[in-house]
Design a protein around this motif. Structure first.
Motif, PDB file in Angstrom:
ATOM      1  N   GLU A 214      43.632  55.894  25.626  1.00  0.00           N
ATOM      2  CA  GLU A 214      44.177  54.625  26.126  1.00  0.00           C
ATOM      3  C   GLU A 214      43.181  53.507  25.825  1.00  0.00           C
ATOM      4  O   GLU A 214      42.031  53.558  26.241  1.00  0.00           O
ATOM      5  CB  GLU A 214      44.410  54.704  27.634  1.00  0.00           C
ATOM      6  CG  GLU A 214      44.951  53.404  28.228  1.00  0.00           C
ATOM      7  CD  GLU A 214      44.965  53.437  29.742  1.00  0.00           C
ATOM      8  OE1 GLU A 214      45.960  53.916  30.322  1.00  0.00           O
ATOM      9  OE2 GLU A 214      43.952  53.005  30.356  1.00  0.00           O
ATOM     10  N   ILE A 215      43.643  52.520  25.067  1.00  0.00           N
ATOM     11  CA  ILE A 215      42.827  51.341  24.748  1.00  0.00           C
ATOM     12  C   ILE A 215      43.442  50.142  25.466  1.00  0.00           C
ATOM     13  O   ILE A 215      44.617  49.813  25.260  1.00  0.00           O
ATOM     14  CB  ILE A 215      42.796  51.058  23.230  1.00  0.00           C
ATOM     15  CG1 ILE A 215      42.202  52.244  22.460  1.00  0.00           C
ATOM     16  CG2 ILE A 215      42.020  49.773  22.943  1.00  0.00           C
ATOM     17  CD1 ILE A 215      40.717  52.407  22.591  1.00  0.00           C
ATOM     18  N   GLY A 216      42.649  49.491  26.301  1.00  0.00           N
ATOM     19  CA  GLY A 216      43.099  48.278  26.974  1.00  0.00           C
ATOM     20  C   GLY A 216      42.444  47.057  26.365  1.00  0.00           C
ATOM     21  O   GLY A 216      41.219  47.016  26.192  1.00  0.00           O
ATOM     22  N   VAL A 217      43.252  46.076  25.978  1.00  0.00           N
ATOM     23  CA  VAL A 217      42.731  44.786  25.528  1.00  0.00           C
ATOM     24  C   VAL A 217      42.994  43.812  26.671  1.00  0.00           C
ATOM     25  O   VAL A 217      44.140  43.436  26.932  1.00  0.00           O
ATOM     26  CB  VAL A 217      43.419  44.323  24.222  1.00  0.00           C
ATOM     27  CG1 VAL A 217      42.914  42.946  23.813  1.00  0.00           C
ATOM     28  CG2 VAL A 217      43.171  45.330  23.109  1.00  0.00           C
ATOM     29  N   HIS A 218      41.932  43.443  27.376  1.00  0.00           N
ATOM     30  CA  HIS A 218      42.040  42.645  28.600  1.00  0.00           C
ATOM     31  C   HIS A 218      41.595  41.214  28.308  1.00  0.00           C
ATOM     32  O   HIS A 218      40.469  40.981  27.860  1.00  0.00           O
ATOM     33  CB  HIS A 218      41.180  43.255  29.698  1.00  0.00           C
ATOM     34  CG  HIS A 218      41.467  44.704  29.949  1.00  0.00           C
ATOM     35  ND1 HIS A 218      42.589  45.131  30.611  1.00  0.00           N
ATOM     36  CD2 HIS A 218      40.789  45.829  29.570  1.00  0.00           C
ATOM     37  CE1 HIS A 218      42.586  46.461  30.678  1.00  0.00           C
ATOM     38  NE2 HIS A 218      41.506  46.907  30.039  1.00  0.00           N
ATOM     39  N   ILE A 219      42.475  40.269  28.592  1.00  0.00           N
ATOM     40  CA  ILE A 219      42.234  38.870  28.249  1.00  0.00           C
ATOM     41  C   ILE A 219      42.113  38.041  29.530  1.00  0.00           C
ATOM     42  O   ILE A 219      42.886  38.237  30.478  1.00  0.00           O
ATOM     43  CB  ILE A 219      43.377  38.315  27.374  1.00  0.00           C
ATOM     44  CG1 ILE A 219      43.631  39.253  26.177  1.00  0.00           C
ATOM     45  CG2 ILE A 219      43.059  36.904  26.913  1.00  0.00           C
ATOM     46  CD1 ILE A 219      42.440  39.495  25.285  1.00  0.00           C
ATOM     47  N   ALA A 220      41.154  37.137  29.555  1.00  0.00           N
ATOM     48  CA  ALA A 220      40.958  36.275  30.715  1.00  0.00           C
ATOM     49  C   ALA A 220      42.281  35.624  31.115  1.00  0.00           C
ATOM     50  O   ALA A 220      42.955  35.007  30.278  1.00  0.00           O
ATOM     51  CB  ALA A 220      39.921  35.198  30.392  1.00  0.00           C
ATOM     52  N   ASP A 221      42.653  35.754  32.389  1.00  0.00           N
ATOM     53  CA  ASP A 221      43.946  35.234  32.840  1.00  0.00           C
ATOM     54  C   ASP A 221      43.800  33.775  33.285  1.00  0.00           C
ATOM     55  O   ASP A 221      43.834  33.453  34.467  1.00  0.00           O
ATOM     56  CB  ASP A 221      44.503  36.094  33.976  1.00  0.00           C
ATOM     57  CG  ASP A 221      45.969  35.771  34.264  1.00  0.00           C
ATOM     58  OD1 ASP A 221      46.513  34.844  33.622  1.00  0.00           O
ATOM     59  OD2 ASP A 221      46.566  36.430  35.135  1.00  0.00           O
ATOM     60  N   VAL A 222      43.665  32.903  32.312  1.00  0.00           N
ATOM     61  CA  VAL A 222      43.524  31.472  32.579  1.00  0.00           C
ATOM     62  C   VAL A 222      44.766  30.925  33.269  1.00  0.00           C
ATOM     63  O   VAL A 222      44.689  30.052  34.145  1.00  0.00           O
ATOM     64  CB  VAL A 222      43.254  30.708  31.263  1.00  0.00           C
ATOM     65  CG1 VAL A 222      43.207  29.202  31.509  1.00  0.00           C
ATOM     66  CG2 VAL A 222      41.943  31.193  30.641  1.00  0.00           C
ATOM     67  N   SER A 223      45.935  31.456  32.933  1.00  0.00           N
ATOM     68  CA  SER A 223      47.192  30.950  33.488  1.00  0.00           C
ATOM     69  C   SER A 223      47.311  31.181  34.989  1.00  0.00           C
ATOM     70  O   SER A 223      48.114  30.533  35.654  1.00  0.00           O
ATOM     71  CB  SER A 223      48.393  31.575  32.771  1.00  0.00           C
ATOM     72  OG  SER A 223      48.411  32.982  32.964  1.00  0.00           O
ATOM     73  N   ALA A 224      46.505  32.105  35.531  1.00  0.00           N
ATOM     74  CA  ALA A 224      46.504  32.317  36.979  1.00  0.00           C
ATOM     75  C   ALA A 224      45.879  31.135  37.706  1.00  0.00           C
ATOM     76  O   ALA A 224      46.207  30.853  38.864  1.00  0.00           O
ATOM     77  CB  ALA A 224      45.734  33.592  37.315  1.00  0.00           C
ATOM     78  N   SER A 274      46.673  41.849  30.398  1.00  0.00           N
ATOM     79  CA  SER A 274      46.268  42.980  29.555  1.00  0.00           C
ATOM     80  C   SER A 274      47.383  43.517  28.672  1.00  0.00           C
ATOM     81  O   SER A 274      48.560  43.499  29.037  1.00  0.00           O
ATOM     82  CB  SER A 274      45.743  44.122  30.440  1.00  0.00           C
ATOM     83  OG  SER A 274      44.673  43.670  31.240  1.00  0.00           O
ATOM     84  N   ALA A 275      46.967  43.996  27.512  1.00  0.00           N
ATOM     85  CA  ALA A 275      47.828  44.751  26.605  1.00  0.00           C
ATOM     86  C   ALA A 275      47.200  46.131  26.490  1.00  0.00           C
ATOM     87  O   ALA A 275      46.061  46.260  26.015  1.00  0.00           O
ATOM     88  CB  ALA A 275      47.899  44.066  25.246  1.00  0.00           C
ATOM     89  N   VAL A 276      47.907  47.151  26.952  1.00  0.00           N
ATOM     90  CA  VAL A 276      47.340  48.501  27.043  1.00  0.00           C
ATOM     91  C   VAL A 276      48.119  49.433  26.116  1.00  0.00           C
ATOM     92  O   VAL A 276      49.355  49.473  26.168  1.00  0.00           O
ATOM     93  CB  VAL A 276      47.370  49.009  28.497  1.00  0.00           C
ATOM     94  CG1 VAL A 276      46.701  50.382  28.583  1.00  0.00           C
ATOM     95  CG2 VAL A 276      46.663  48.019  29.431  1.00  0.00           C
ATOM     96  N   PHE A 277      47.388  50.162  25.279  1.00  0.00           N
ATOM     97  CA  PHE A 277      48.009  50.978  24.245  1.00  0.00           C
ATOM     98  C   PHE A 277      47.564  52.435  24.374  1.00  0.00           C
ATOM     99  O   PHE A 277      46.388  52.720  24.611  1.00  0.00           O
ATOM    100  CB  PHE A 277      47.622  50.453  22.860  1.00  0.00           C
ATOM    101  CG  PHE A 277      47.932  49.002  22.669  1.00  0.00           C
ATOM    102  CD1 PHE A 277      49.226  48.572  22.419  1.00  0.00           C
ATOM    103  CD2 PHE A 277      46.926  48.049  22.779  1.00  0.00           C
ATOM    104  CE1 PHE A 277      49.519  47.228  22.264  1.00  0.00           C
ATOM    105  CE2 PHE A 277      47.206  46.689  22.621  1.00  0.00           C
ATOM    106  CZ  PHE A 277      48.514  46.284  22.360  1.00  0.00           C
TER     107      PHE A 277
END
Length: 639
Positions: A214-224, A274-277
């Motif tokens: 499992e690879i997670g690409v986690h991006i800062a949630d600026v929109s929050a 996050s986009a988790v693959f």
């Protein structure tokens, strides 16, 4: 019957001659300096019906329909009792008369155009700000930013809103974390340049019970934190992007957000999108999931630190780095198999002293860890675009807006020009009626790898391509060979990524994007593309300034170079170490008179038959360096 009028964007050369491209003309319509009326470079203008005069068509500017910019940066000068601004941009072909303020000779200033209705008179402007003394590092860097229409500081209401967010970040995060998928116990890392201060993306790696990865690409949630219509959001819209100069970053968001609240700093709970693959044992993509998460990065790596762990075969998160690299390598291999173009080029980086003076120049390294991060970010961008595109097929058109990153296939005329250029250097790129396959470009790049003309050919190939832009209409990405692509992974520094986050969240919670917001994003894709282009210009200007500054103390020294451009008045020579280019005038080449053969990209000596062709290696002596013009002058050194 009244004469037909045409509309287009005016381009002006440094010599003051204008050109307007018209869709029904193969060549640009030329406009004499005296016929530019009150138009500046970049303005949208109305022109007269073109008339044939010699080999070209000529026209006149009737009126300015829309100004590209109302503000100009330059040096203040006094003529008799009148003050003028001499614009830094030599394509701005008129001095601007200053009204009001307290001008000071030799200072750089920002001026806003106030009146220009008659080209017989000088344009007039209002003095907005004296930037500083011409030639000083701080002045010149700030002048570059202001000249592209960006601000270096933030309005008070933006700073106030950011401070409120920072003050309440702990309580807000605790409440938000209850609603999100928890990744805080999954091994997670950031990998960035050594001087990075804001961390947009993190990577998590987990071996699953079924043997999959499992690879997670986690991006800062600026929109929050940054809401549509707020002061921060409106300022971010205007900026569109962060700007990267040789010595600093001008952030899109206030630093309390970009470096603290939103940044995925190590050993801190953070909100992410996050986009988790999930990949099987053969590294085939089996499952994907998108959603809001809470993460805690275990380690902040530089690219070099992560590379050292991979090279040694041991260290912090070695197993996770190895698995991530295997997945990234497979993604990269598949991408090139599909026709993705390897556009990587050398980039220069300066080491500056405490006064901003360049004391060393080095090429930026491209390590395996750079590629690891790049390919996982491309994976996330592609899969988000694919996911939303499929969803948009089943909802009303007015709400089906998405922000794609698109790259059109090259224009046939440009490809034909590239073919001629390559033949002059002894290479072949065979097109079919002016169209090419991306694989043909990669084959060419493999052929030229390690040759003196490698950078030159790559630059020419890139220039022959369309520019990648943002759009709500998807046509795919030619350069990456992706049918669907977007920018999802850098919302701290790019506004389109923030738009993508908001749109994706609407799809995930089953709500439709509000119609007004959809209309806003359609407009902002165009604006964001324009701001990106301006930011790239600012970065290049700062590099060019430092290249000239670095070399100006080395006048008289001999350098190795390559012919990077051929004109009827001289050769543009690129110095091999700094990648700085300058002019070797034909009249300064001793012993012969040289004529230009444009179709062969060469000049030829009339007596000796000596040729200088594009891509030729030459030895040159630095004869002059002009900081104001950011130009270098070369003299030829006989071998």
């Amino acid at each position: 019957m009244s004469e037909k009028k045409y509309t287009g964007i005016l381009s002006v050369t440094g010599g003051g001659r204008g050109f307007v491209a018209l869709p029904d003309r193969e060549e640009d319509v030329e406009i004499d300096h005296d016929d530019l009326n009150t138009a500046f470079h970049g303005d949208i203008v109305e022109i007269t019906s073109p008339k044939k005069k010699g080999a070209r068509e000529w026209s006149k500017v009737l009126r300015v329909l829309e100004r590209k910019t109302e503000t100009f940066v330059g040096t203040l000068q006094r003529k008799d009792e009148t003050w003028f601004l001499e614009p830094d941009n030599k394509k701005i072909h008129r001095s601007i008369r200053i009204e009001g303020g307290k001008p000071k000779a030799g200072m750089k200033a920002l001026v806003r155009l106030s009146l220009w209705e008659d080209s017989k008179n000088d344009p007039t402007g209002e003095l907005i700000e004296i930037i500083g003394k011409k030639g000083e590092h701080e002045t010149e860097m700030r002048a570059i930013v202001l000249s592209k229409g960006f601000e270096t500081g933030f309005p008070a209401e933006v700073e106030k809103e950011a401070e409120e967010i920072q003050k309440n970040k702990k309580e807000f995060l605790e409440e938000e974390a209850k609603k999100r998928k928890d990744f805080r116990d999954v091994p997670t890392m950031t990998i960035d340049p050594y001087d990075a201060k804001d961390f947009d993306d993190a990577i998590s790696v987990k071996e699953l019970a079924n043997g999959n990865i499992e690879i997670g690409v986690h991006i800062a949630d600026v929109s929050a934190y940054v809401k549509v219509g707020g002061a921060i959001d409106e300022e971010a819209q205007e900026r569109g992007t962060s700007i990267y100069l040789v010595d600093r970053t001008i952030p899109m968001l206030p630093e309390v957000l970009s470096n603290d609240v939103c940044s995925l700093n190590p050993n801190e709970d953070k909100l992410a999108f996050s986009a988790v693959f999930e990949f099987d044992a053969n590294l085939n993509l089996k499952e994907k999931w998108f959603g809001e998460t809470t993460i805690n990065s275990d380690k902040r790596f530089t690219y070099k630190e992560a590379q050292e762990i991979l090279d040694k075969g041991e260290g912090t998160l070695y197993r996770e780095l190895t698995l991530a690299k295997k997945v990234a390598d497979k993604e990269r291999k598949e991408r090139f198999k599909e026709g993705s173009i390897a556009f990587e080029q050398d980039e220069v980086k300066f080491r500056l002293d405490e006064n901003g003076k360049p004391i060393d120049v080095v090429l930026k390294e491209r390590l395996d860890t750079n590629l690891l991060v790049e390919d996982l970010m491309l994976l996330a961008n592609r899969e988000v675009a694919r996911y939303v595109h499929k969803l948009c097929e089943n909802i009303p058109n007015k709400n089906a807006v998405f922000v794609y990153r698109i790259h059109d296939s090259p224009n046939t005329d440009r490809i034909e020009e590239l073919e001629i250029f390559l033949r002059a250097l002894g290479y072949e790129l065979k097109s079919k009626n002016g169209t090419i396959n991306a694989r043909d470009i990669n084959t060419l790049f493999e052929e030229i790898e390690g040759t003196p003309e490698e950078d030159l050919i790559k630059t020419a190939s890139i220039r022959s391509m369309a520019k990648a832009i943002y759009s709500t209409k998807n046509i795919g990405h030619f350069g990456l060979a992706f049918k669907y692509y977007t920018h999802f992974t850098s919302p701290i520094r790019r506004y389109p990524d923030l738009m993508v986050h908001r749109i994706l969240k609407h799809h995930l919670d089953g709500s439709l994007l509000p119609e007004k917001e959809a209309e806003l994003y359609q407009r902002l894709t165009i604006q964001s593309s324009e701001r990106e282009a301006s930011a790239v210009e600012a970065e290049r200007d700062s590099i060019k300034y430092k290249q000239v500054e670095y070399l100006k103390d080395r006048i008289g020294e001999v350098f190795e170079g390559v012919v990077a451009g051929v004109t009827d008045y001289g050769l543009f020579i690129e110095e091999r170490t700094t990648h700085a280019d300058g002019l070797l005038r034909l009249r300064d080449i001793p012993g012969d008179y040289y004529t230009h053969e444009p179709k062969k990209f060469q000049v030829v000596g009339q007596k000796t038959g000596k040729k200088f062709r594009l891509g030729d290696k030459v030895r040159v002596r630095l004869m002059g360096a002009n900081m104001e013009e950011r130009t270098l002058d070369w003299g030829l050194v006989k071998k």
